[in-house]
Design a protein around this motif. Structure first.
Motif, PDB file in Angstrom:
ATOM      1  N   ALA A  92       0.858  -1.184   0.000  1.00 29.29           N
ATOM      2  CA  ALA A  92       0.000   0.000   0.000  1.00 29.29           C
ATOM      3  C   ALA A  92       0.897   1.237   0.000  1.00 29.29           C
ATOM      4  O   ALA A  92       1.959   1.248   0.620  1.00 29.29           O
ATOM      5  N   PHE A  93       0.463   2.270  -0.689  1.00 32.51           N
ATOM      6  CA  PHE A  93       1.335   3.434  -0.882  1.00 32.51           C
ATOM      7  C   PHE A  93       1.497   4.245   0.402  1.00 32.51           C
ATOM      8  O   PHE A  93       2.532   4.846   0.639  1.00 32.51           O
ATOM      9  N   ASN A  94       0.437   4.299   1.226  1.00 40.28           N
ATOM     10  CA  ASN A  94       0.499   4.972   2.529  1.00 40.28           C
ATOM     11  C   ASN A  94       0.896   6.440   2.443  1.00 40.28           C
ATOM     12  O   ASN A  94       1.503   6.983   3.364  1.00 40.28           O
ATOM     13  N   LEU A  95       0.559   7.099   1.336  1.00 43.75           N
ATOM     14  CA  LEU A  95       0.786   8.537   1.249  1.00 43.75           C
ATOM     15  C   LEU A  95      -0.312   9.262   2.019  1.00 43.75           C
ATOM     16  O   LEU A  95      -1.458   8.801   2.062  1.00 43.75           O
ATOM     17  N   PHE A  96       0.028  10.394   2.615  1.00 44.00           N
ATOM     18  CA  PHE A  96      -0.992  11.176   3.324  1.00 44.00           C
ATOM     19  C   PHE A  96      -1.883  11.859   2.288  1.00 44.00           C
ATOM     20  O   PHE A  96      -1.406  12.682   1.505  1.00 44.00           O
ATOM     21  N   PRO A  97      -3.192  11.558   2.274  1.00 40.60           N
ATOM     22  CA  PRO A  97      -4.052  12.054   1.197  1.00 40.60           C
ATOM     23  C   PRO A  97      -4.283  13.556   1.228  1.00 40.60           C
ATOM     24  O   PRO A  97      -4.603  14.147   0.197  1.00 40.60           O
ATOM     25  N   HIS A  98      -4.112  14.180   2.409  1.00 41.74           N
ATOM     26  CA  HIS A  98      -4.398  15.608   2.538  1.00 41.74           C
ATOM     27  C   HIS A  98      -3.164  16.466   2.259  1.00 41.74           C
ATOM     28  O   HIS A  98      -3.215  17.688   2.407  1.00 41.74           O
ATOM     29  N   MET A  99      -2.061  15.831   1.864  1.00 45.39           N
ATOM     30  CA  MET A  99      -0.816  16.556   1.606  1.00 45.39           C
ATOM     31  C   MET A  99      -0.392  16.357   0.161  1.00 45.39           C
ATOM     32  O   MET A  99      -0.612  15.296  -0.418  1.00 45.39           O
TER      33      MET A  99
END
Length: 252
Positions: A92-99
């Protein structure tokens, strides 16, 4: 006479259980500096758990893990300090979606390494440029393809300037047409001398990129060797059976 440099990574007699399930049953593994080692094996063989134990995301039950000569599983070790030296990228990429992509990449260097904002951003943009994402720096993750998101996740790990990269099935969540662009990034890292331990189901990729291949089965490294030996003339019957199934599925 100078003593040889310590191994980039040394795992000794590592055991890990989840309740009654023994997932790792005495793993011994050494990775030299600049070496690329690929872990292969069926789902449930222990590949992901091994990577999580090396990054101290899972406490081990017995054994030792050392990075560049320092035992990181010893009592009293500052796990946050150790994790700065080990990059890990998951399925899973686990990037912060709000950033934005750039904010995702620069967050840890700014907060953990105390990099000035301008320095962190300059270094982040340079990494994004290197991996073909400079034009996406101000986009949010949901505006990126899966392959772009996984490349951004790899860049985020690289922004911490790790000594060792752990990659856990980083292409398994991608559409087949996006796999190639992520594998290209990993090839670029390998050619640049990055020390990597890679759990993968992409057998052709492992054969092409690995210095050494380790076949895990039921929580042990059953067989290891150069890719040509493992893929062309495996010694263990279980390795032969696994690879035959891969070949029949058209994945090698």
């Amino acid at each position: 006479m100078t003593s040889p440099a310590p191994a980039a990574l040394r795992v000794e007699d590592l055991h890990k259980s989840f309740g009654p399930l023994e997932v790792l049953r005495g793993i011994d593994l050494t990775v030299s500096e600049h070496e690329v080692v690929c872990l292969i094996g069926a789902s449930g063989s222990g590949k992901s758990t091994l990577l999580r134990c090396i990054n101290l995301l899972e406490p081990i039950d017995a054994g030792r893990v050392s990075v560049e000569g320092e035992e990181i599983t010893a009592e009293g070790v500052d796990t946050n300090r150790i994790r700065r030296r080990i990059g890990i990228v998951f399925q899973a990429f686990n990037l912060f979606p709000h950033m934005t992509v750039l904010d995702n990449v620069t967050l840890a260097p700014r907060k953990v390494l105390r990099r000035p904002v301008a320095t962190a951003e300059a270094e982040g943009v340079a990494l994004l440029e290197r991996f073909g994402l400079a034009d996406k720096r101000n986009e949010y993750p949901d505006r990126l393809s899966g392959g772009q998101q996984q490349r951004a996740a790899i860049v985020r790990a690289l922004a911490m300037q790790p000594d060792l990269m752990l990659l856990d099935e980083v292409t398994s969540a991608l559409d087949p047409e996006l796999v190639g662009e992520v594998l290209g990034v990993i090839r670029s890292l390998a050619s640049g001398g990055m020390t990597m331990l890679i759990a993968t189901h992409e057998m052709g990729f492992a054969r092409d990129i690995a210095s050494r291949v380790c076949f895990l089965d039921a929580g042990v490294i059953l067989e290891e060797g150069p890719p040509a030996q493992i893929f062309s003339a495996p010694r263990e019957a279980r390795t032969q059976q696994f690879l035959q199934r891969i070949i029949e599925a058209g994945r090698l």
